[in-house]
Scaffold this active site. Sequence first.
Site, PDB file in Angstrom:
ATOM      1  CB  CYS A  49      -3.508   3.790  -6.063  1.00  0.00           C
ATOM      2  SG  CYS A  49      -2.433   3.196  -7.449  1.00  0.00           S
ATOM      3  CB  CYS A  50      -7.862   1.219  -5.034  1.00  0.00           C
ATOM      4  SG  CYS A  50      -6.772  -0.137  -4.541  1.00  0.00           S
TER       5      CYS A  50
ATOM      6  CB  CYS B 251      -2.354  -3.911  -9.791  1.00  0.00           C
ATOM      7  SG  CYS B 251      -3.697  -2.709 -10.419  1.00  0.00           S
TER       8      CYS B 251
ATOM      9  CB  CYS C 112      -1.493  -4.476  -5.393  1.00  0.00           C
ATOM     10  SG  CYS C 112      -0.975  -2.604  -5.292  1.00  0.00           S
TER      11      CYS C 112
ATOM     12  CB  CYS D  50      -9.740  -2.492  -4.485  1.00  0.00           C
ATOM     13  SG  CYS D  50     -11.048  -2.934  -5.479  1.00  0.00           S
TER      14      CYS D  50
END
Length: 231
Positions: free
Chosen positions: A116-117, A199, A202, A227
């Site tokens: 996702c990162c 985000c 997170c 990340c």
Amino acid sequence: MQENLLKIVAESKTLEEKLKQISNLIQGKIVFSTSFGIEDQVISHAIYSQNIKNIEVFTLDTGRLFPETYSVWDKTQLQYNTKIKAYYPNSESIEKYINENGINAFYNSVELRKECCSLRKVEPLKRALVGASIWITGLRAEQSNNRNSVREIEWDEEKQLYKFNPLLNWTTDEVIEYLKQNAVPYNLLHNEGFVSIGCAPCTRAIQRGDDFRAGRWWWEDQSKKECGLHK
């Protein structure tokens, strides 16, 4: 070029002087990446208050940011009468990831979180850095044990450019004092115990005495809180 840059950094005393010298010396593309944290707001002020035109300021909008982050983004543009360039994730890649794994799949495994990162940050960053000779960041050594070996100016072999970290040796108190003295807009989440803001799903507030990165990906192993943007 690195020797010249290091000499200038050593000779320049203030943040403003360092940025001005870099802007005068570098003939190629100079970029500064902001995520609107307090460090980045300090650098943004130093750039805009000196009207340095050849430093391109950009941000990565992951699509999962806090409302407060969007608010300080807007306030910054209004206060300095400027436009901050935004880079977004590839929509098809995000759609595929979510459809296959779920909207909050990053909670399920380290691998899915890193993917996702990569989709939301690393890939857009690569596009933002295309053609850049030097990349200015708000990294500070105090932020993480993983950053203790970072130098103020260093060559990034993977990205094939120089990274300039002008706040590397600043303390948190120095950053906050600079914001106050110059009436710089900042993310109001900092008033609520949020230190490192990424985000929304997170990031959470931390307690006094916690590690700087404790509020990021708190459900994972605490040994490395990065990340992939800064390796």
